[in-house]
Design a protein around this motif. Structure first.
Motif, PDB file in Angstrom:
ATOM      1  N   ILE A 140       0.834  -1.198   0.000  1.00 41.18           N
ATOM      2  CA  ILE A 140       0.000   0.000   0.000  1.00 41.18           C
ATOM      3  C   ILE A 140       0.873   1.255   0.000  1.00 41.18           C
ATOM      4  O   ILE A 140       1.998   1.260   0.493  1.00 41.18           O
ATOM      5  CB  ILE A 140      -0.974   0.016   1.195  1.00 41.18           C
ATOM      6  N   SER A 141       0.330   2.332  -0.569  1.00 39.67           N
ATOM      7  CA  SER A 141       1.119   3.538  -0.811  1.00 39.67           C
ATOM      8  C   SER A 141       1.604   4.200   0.464  1.00 39.67           C
ATOM      9  O   SER A 141       2.699   4.768   0.497  1.00 39.67           O
ATOM     10  CB  SER A 141       0.297   4.552  -1.613  1.00 39.67           C
ATOM     11  N   THR A 142       0.778   4.171   1.491  1.00 37.25           N
ATOM     12  CA  THR A 142       1.152   4.825   2.745  1.00 37.25           C
ATOM     13  C   THR A 142       0.639   4.001   3.907  1.00 37.25           C
ATOM     14  O   THR A 142      -0.352   3.274   3.783  1.00 37.25           O
ATOM     15  CB  THR A 142       0.549   6.245   2.820  1.00 37.25           C
ATOM     16  N   TRP A 143       1.302   4.113   5.037  1.00 38.47           N
ATOM     17  CA  TRP A 143       0.808   3.504   6.262  1.00 38.47           C
ATOM     18  C   TRP A 143       0.055   4.524   7.108  1.00 38.47           C
ATOM     19  O   TRP A 143      -0.377   4.211   8.208  1.00 38.47           O
ATOM     20  CB  TRP A 143       1.971   2.916   7.071  1.00 38.47           C
ATOM     21  N   SER A 144      -0.075   5.726   6.609  1.00 38.16           N
ATOM     22  CA  SER A 144      -0.727   6.794   7.359  1.00 38.16           C
ATOM     23  C   SER A 144      -2.212   6.865   7.032  1.00 38.16           C
ATOM     24  O   SER A 144      -2.679   6.326   6.028  1.00 38.16           O
ATOM     25  CB  SER A 144      -0.057   8.129   7.046  1.00 38.16           C
ATOM     26  N   LEU A 145      -2.964   7.559   7.872  1.00 33.10           N
ATOM     27  CA  LEU A 145      -4.385   7.780   7.670  1.00 33.10           C
ATOM     28  C   LEU A 145      -4.624   9.048   6.863  1.00 33.10           C
ATOM     29  O   LEU A 145      -3.840   9.999   6.942  1.00 33.10           O
ATOM     30  CB  LEU A 145      -5.102   7.888   9.022  1.00 33.10           C
ATOM     31  N   SER A 146      -5.722   9.067   6.127  1.00 32.46           N
ATOM     32  CA  SER A 146      -6.017  10.213   5.262  1.00 32.46           C
ATOM     33  C   SER A 146      -6.088  11.511   6.051  1.00 32.46           C
ATOM     34  O   SER A 146      -5.681  12.565   5.560  1.00 32.46           O
ATOM     35  CB  SER A 146      -7.342   9.978   4.523  1.00 32.46           C
ATOM     36  N   ALA A 147      -6.594  11.454   7.278  1.00 38.04           N
ATOM     37  CA  ALA A 147      -6.737  12.669   8.087  1.00 38.04           C
ATOM     38  C   ALA A 147      -5.396  13.262   8.493  1.00 38.04           C
ATOM     39  O   ALA A 147      -5.312  14.453   8.802  1.00 38.04           O
ATOM     40  CB  ALA A 147      -7.557  12.358   9.339  1.00 38.04           C
ATOM     41  N   HIS A 148      -4.341  12.450   8.487  1.00 39.47           N
ATOM     42  CA  HIS A 148      -3.039  12.907   8.960  1.00 39.47           C
ATOM     43  C   HIS A 148      -2.075  13.274   7.846  1.00 39.47           C
ATOM     44  O   HIS A 148      -1.058  13.926   8.096  1.00 39.47           O
ATOM     45  CB  HIS A 148      -2.399  11.822   9.839  1.00 39.47           C
ATOM     46  N   LEU A 149      -2.365  12.846   6.634  1.00 39.20           N
ATOM     47  CA  LEU A 149      -1.424  13.082   5.530  1.00 39.20           C
ATOM     48  C   LEU A 149      -1.184  14.566   5.225  1.00 39.20           C
ATOM     49  O   LEU A 149      -0.029  14.966   5.023  1.00 39.20           O
ATOM     50  CB  LEU A 149      -1.906  12.355   4.265  1.00 39.20           C
ATOM     51  N   PRO A 150      -2.215  15.410   5.174  1.00 36.52           N
ATOM     52  CA  PRO A 150      -1.973  16.799   4.777  1.00 36.52           C
ATOM     53  C   PRO A 150      -0.967  17.540   5.658  1.00 36.52           C
ATOM     54  O   PRO A 150      -0.203  18.373   5.166  1.00 36.52           O
ATOM     55  CB  PRO A 150      -3.366  17.441   4.876  1.00 36.52           C
ATOM     56  N   ALA A 151      -0.940  17.242   6.930  1.00 30.50           N
ATOM     57  CA  ALA A 151      -0.055  17.966   7.844  1.00 30.50           C
ATOM     58  C   ALA A 151       1.418  17.659   7.601  1.00 30.50           C
ATOM     59  O   ALA A 151       2.285  18.461   7.960  1.00 30.50           O
ATOM     60  CB  ALA A 151      -0.422  17.627   9.287  1.00 30.50           C
ATOM     61  N   PHE A 152       1.711  16.522   6.994  1.00 35.36           N
ATOM     62  CA  PHE A 152       3.100  16.094   6.844  1.00 35.36           C
ATOM     63  C   PHE A 152       3.567  16.054   5.388  1.00 35.36           C
ATOM     64  O   PHE A 152       4.720  15.726   5.129  1.00 35.36           O
ATOM     65  CB  PHE A 152       3.283  14.708   7.470  1.00 35.36           C
ATOM     66  N   GLN A 153       2.684  16.332   4.464  1.00 34.53           N
ATOM     67  CA  GLN A 153       3.051  16.308   3.043  1.00 34.53           C
ATOM     68  C   GLN A 153       3.110  17.729   2.490  1.00 34.53           C
ATOM     69  O   GLN A 153       2.265  18.565   2.819  1.00 34.53           O
ATOM     70  CB  GLN A 153       2.026  15.488   2.238  1.00 34.53           C
ATOM     71  N   SER A 154       4.079  17.977   1.604  1.00 32.35           N
ATOM     72  CA  SER A 154       4.201  19.317   1.014  1.00 32.35           C
ATOM     73  C   SER A 154       2.995  19.667   0.157  1.00 32.35           C
ATOM     74  O   SER A 154       2.652  20.839   0.001  1.00 32.35           O
ATOM     75  CB  SER A 154       5.476  19.410   0.175  1.00 32.35           C
ATOM     76  N   SER A 155       2.310  18.644  -0.356  1.00 36.48           N
ATOM     77  CA  SER A 155       1.122  18.880  -1.168  1.00 36.48           C
ATOM     78  C   SER A 155      -0.055  19.392  -0.346  1.00 36.48           C
ATOM     79  O   SER A 155      -0.979  20.010  -0.886  1.00 36.48           O
ATOM     80  CB  SER A 155       0.702  17.596  -1.877  1.00 36.48           C
ATOM     81  N   LYS A 156      -0.042  19.100   0.971  1.00 34.39           N
ATOM     82  CA  LYS A 156      -1.140  19.424   1.887  1.00 34.39           C
ATOM     83  C   LYS A 156      -2.455  18.774   1.451  1.00 34.39           C
ATOM     84  O   LYS A 156      -3.529  19.256   1.769  1.00 34.39           O
ATOM     85  CB  LYS A 156      -1.322  20.947   2.017  1.00 34.39           C
ATOM     86  N   ARG A 157      -2.340  17.673   0.726  1.00 30.08           N
ATOM     87  CA  ARG A 157      -3.511  16.950   0.229  1.00 30.08           C
ATOM     88  C   ARG A 157      -3.596  15.582   0.899  1.00 30.08           C
ATOM     89  O   ARG A 157      -2.674  15.149   1.600  1.00 30.08           O
ATOM     90  CB  ARG A 157      -3.432  16.788  -1.296  1.00 30.08           C
ATOM     91  N   THR A 158      -4.729  14.893   0.648  1.00 26.00           N
ATOM     92  CA  THR A 158      -4.973  13.617   1.330  1.00 26.00           C
ATOM     93  C   THR A 158      -4.589  12.384   0.529  1.00 26.00           C
ATOM     94  O   THR A 158      -4.609  11.282   1.070  1.00 26.00           O
ATOM     95  CB  THR A 158      -6.457  13.494   1.722  1.00 26.00           C
ATOM     96  N   PRO A 160      -1.803   9.966  -0.889  1.00 26.71           N
ATOM     97  CA  PRO A 160      -0.393   9.738  -0.560  1.00 26.71           C
ATOM     98  C   PRO A 160       0.528  10.354  -1.612  1.00 26.71           C
ATOM     99  O   PRO A 160       0.321  10.180  -2.809  1.00 26.71           O
ATOM    100  CB  PRO A 160      -0.276   8.210  -0.545  1.00 26.71           C
ATOM    101  N   GLN A 161       1.533  11.065  -1.160  1.00 24.81           N
ATOM    102  CA  GLN A 161       2.457  11.784  -2.039  1.00 24.81           C
ATOM    103  C   GLN A 161       3.679  10.926  -2.334  1.00 24.81           C
ATOM    104  O   GLN A 161       4.286  10.362  -1.418  1.00 24.81           O
ATOM    105  CB  GLN A 161       2.883  13.084  -1.349  1.00 24.81           C
ATOM    106  N   GLN A 162       4.010  10.818  -3.585  1.00 25.66           N
ATOM    107  CA  GLN A 162       5.148  10.000  -4.007  1.00 25.66           C
ATOM    108  C   GLN A 162       6.434  10.473  -3.334  1.00 25.66           C
ATOM    109  O   GLN A 162       6.720  11.664  -3.294  1.00 25.66           O
ATOM    110  CB  GLN A 162       5.309  10.080  -5.537  1.00 25.66           C
ATOM    111  N   GLY A 163       7.179   9.517  -2.775  1.00 29.76           N
ATOM    112  CA  GLY A 163       8.483   9.849  -2.196  1.00 29.76           C
ATOM    113  C   GLY A 163       8.418  10.362  -0.770  1.00 29.76           C
ATOM    114  O   GLY A 163       9.451  10.733  -0.208  1.00 29.76           O
ATOM    115  N   THR A 164       7.228  10.412  -0.168  1.00 28.30           N
ATOM    116  CA  THR A 164       7.085  10.886   1.208  1.00 28.30           C
ATOM    117  C   THR A 164       6.441   9.803   2.065  1.00 28.30           C
ATOM    118  O   THR A 164       5.353   9.336   1.753  1.00 28.30           O
ATOM    119  CB  THR A 164       6.212  12.157   1.271  1.00 28.30           C
TER     120      THR A 164
END
Length: 635
Positions: A140-158, A160-164
């Protein structure tokens, strides 16, 4: 002796007393050189049998053997679910977290059940499905939850961001679970194909260990902490998970040492943040993830250093543990639920028992046994937490011999967190001061709850299902967060305001008279025009007296005093009956006009606790006055 007398005087007269205590308990007591000396070089510290030790596993899981196999059998034909891109996008579109979390949680529950069944039985029946589940997790692309992804990704989107690789609670939990799977089952996987174990190890390193070692900017690490910054349950929870991964998967001894000490530095910030009285400002629902996860972290660190790195003897660690036993009301598992906590809970009995063992708290151990006697059964598998499940196996024989009892004290005062509990065989009262920027905060300074015969009368509703709005700038648009839906006054037309500057003042508790008093004026905005609003609670022979004494700069509109209740109240000439007429709130009919709001509970998280309706009593002042006092009696 002199210090003891000073503390006693502070307690008797209800004055503020900030208990002096050490900070940075881990890193001030243990240098990195100490940790290097004590840290085990292999896995000999692991307290559980190897997979191949069938005699050991038979003994360890004997009380739960049939339960474990029954759980594993449910998933022998399990179809692994796909978490779709649109499931992640749903958080942006509707604010729903559940759509993405549900299939992932069900997959991880299946994988955990299969692993525990295989460890218990050891015949390989569950192995293929464990391989399928493990392979799924690594794909799977990420082990994180959709609600938490924006805070830690430069895209600020839900999406999963490639390479992060985002390290959140779920990513940490998966990293920990996969580390235990790797530890126990690597030899069996390698018989099938070494690529399985290699893939698990690489994913744990890339998704958990490397982000932790290379980043200091994840807010929960609190490594570059600002004054007043919240440090909540994320800190010990995530640090426990990365510690597990470092100990079980990381082969580079230098990286392991640096990582372990970094977790100690980070966890120190959580211990520093918690008040010396040990109260969990997030409430009992979060105790297992806050103090409970701190315990798990300290236990794992102690295991890995042959009990050389240990702070279990420090008072704050014991205080944090006993908060959970003190906050239990009784009845149908009711607890003191300030902040986002649910009104029902009690905690995980075996976790509480183990914590009590290590801090030498008979109260916790007896309370843990009491909890199991109030339940028809409990599940030994602790969700996706492999460590807690393994520890459950280990401690159960000792736990079985424990006597059951609730805490016997009739009052508990948390002078720094400003929580007060008063209780007898029929009554449980709790009130709070504090400030309106606590973790999982509600605007509730000065509010209270009251239970009779183990049943709720005056309540805190808690919180509904988490959505995007729950942890956004719109949080206080949600009714459960507002002071107007707590047992508090609306003053000059204004409710309390969110922020660290909105707090109580002049807080005191008189343990002889059982009077809790505080000025709540500073919890309201300046527009409320309040000079002073002193609320006091006094308990006498099971009767609660509430007194409001106020002085306003100017009076612009009638005050309104709200009370939240669990049962439909009946108004009758200065008396509001509750509990089928067994209890009543009385007020001066010449001062107030009473009305009732019926609040339908259409959120499943709330209706599961309270049923279809909650009720708000509104006492609207008949006079607009600058100075005055109100008295309410509950008997």
């Amino acid at each position: 002796m002199k210090q003891g007398i000073i503390i006693l005087l502070f307690n008797i007269f209800g004055l503020h007393f900030t208990q002096a205590r050490d900070v940075d308990l881990l890193t001030k007591n243990y240098t990195i050189d100490d940790v290097q000396q004590y840290l085990a070089t292999g896995n000999g510290w692991v307290a559980y049998p190897d997979y191949s030790d069938r005699t050991g596993w038979k003994q360890l899981t004997a009380p739960f053997y049939e339960q474990l196999l029954k759980e594993g059998d449910k998933y022998l034909d399990y179809e692994w679910q796909v978490v779709k891109a649109t499931d992640y996008l749903e958080y942006e579109r509707s604010g729903s977290r559940v759509i993405m979390e549900k299939p992932l949680n069900e997959n991880i529950k299946a994988l955990t059940g299969l692993v525990m069944a295989e460890l218990a039985e050891g015949k390989g029946r569950y192995l293929d499905q464990i391989i399928n589940g493990s392979w799924y997790v690594t794909e799977i692309s990420t082990w994180s939850l959709s609600a938490h992804l924006p805070a830690f990704q430069s895209s600020k989107r839900t999406l999963p961001q490639q390479g992060t690789h985002v390290f959140d609670l779920m990513a940490g939990d998966l990293g920990s679970l996969m580390s235990w799977i790797y530890y126990f089952l690597q030899p069996e996987f390698d018989k099938v194909n070494p690529a399985i174990s290699e893939r698990i190890k690489l994913n744990v390193q890339e998704r958990v260990i490397e982000p932790y070692l290379t980043r200091n900017d994840m807010w929960w690490q609190a490594l570059d902490i600002d004054e007043g910054q919240l440090v909540n349950n994320w800190n010990p929870w995530c640090n426990f998970n990365v510690l597990t991964a470092l100990l079980l998967v990381e082969g580079d001894t230098g990286k392991k040492l640096q990582g372990v000490y970094k977790t100690m530095t980070s966890v120190d910030q959580f211990i520093n943040y918690v008040k010396a009285d040990g109260a969990c400002e997030e409430g009992p629902s979060y105790w297992g993830h806050a103090a409970g996860k701190l315990y798990d972290y300290l236990k794992l660190l102690s295991y890995a250093t042959n009990n050389k790195v240990s702070i279990f003897e420090h008072p704050i660690v014991k205080n944090m543990g006993e908060y959970i036993s003190q906050s239990y009301i009784g009845g149908d598992r009711w607890v003191v639920n300030f902040a986002d906590a649910s009104a029902k809970g009690g905690g995980d009995p075996l976790l509480i028992f183990r914590y009590g063992q290590d801090v030498h708290s008979m109260e916790m151990m007896q309370f843990a046994k009491y909890l199991t006697e109030q339940r028809s059964s409990f599940n030994v598998i602790e969700g996706r937490d492999a460590f807690r499940t393994l520890e459950n196996f280990l401690c159960y024989p000792t736990f079985q011999k424990q006597q059951a009892q609730l805490p016997q004290n009739t009052s508990k005062w948390y002078p720094e967190t400003e929580f007060l509990y008063l209780k007898d065989k029929n009554t449980f009262f709790a009130a709070k001061g504090g400030y309106n920027n606590e973790s999982h905060n509600h605007n509730d300074i000065g509010s209270f709850i009251l239970y009779k015969e183990g049943k709720p009368l005056f309540i805190d509703a808690g919180v509904g299902t988490y959505t995007k709005k729950t942890f956004s700038k719109e949080r206080y648009d949600i009714w459960t967060m507002q002071s107007g839906y707590h047992n508090l006054p609306q003053i000059n037309g204004h409710d309390q305001r969110f922020g660290a500057s909105y707090k109580s003042s002049d807080v005191s508790f008189d343990p002889k008279k059982l009077v809790f008093k505080l000025d709540i004026a500073t919890a309201y905005p300046v527009e409320a025009q309040i000079k002073r609003w002193v609320r006091s609670y006094e308990m006498k022979d099971g009767i609660l007296f509430i007194h409001d004494d106020f002085n306003l700069k100017q009076a612009n509109s009638p005050n309104m005093v709200h009370f939240m209740v669990a049962e439909n109240p009946v108004i009758s000439n200065g008396r509001i009956s509750l509990g089928n007429g067994e209890h009543a709130l009385t007020f001066d009919v010449n001062e107030f006009e009473a009305s009732i709001d019926t609040i339908e509970q259409d959120d499943p998280r709330l209706s599961k606790v309270w049923g279809q309706y909650l009720y708000r009593i509104n006492l609207k002042a008949k006079n607009t006055q600058r100075k005055g006092s109100y008295t309410f009696t509950i008997k």
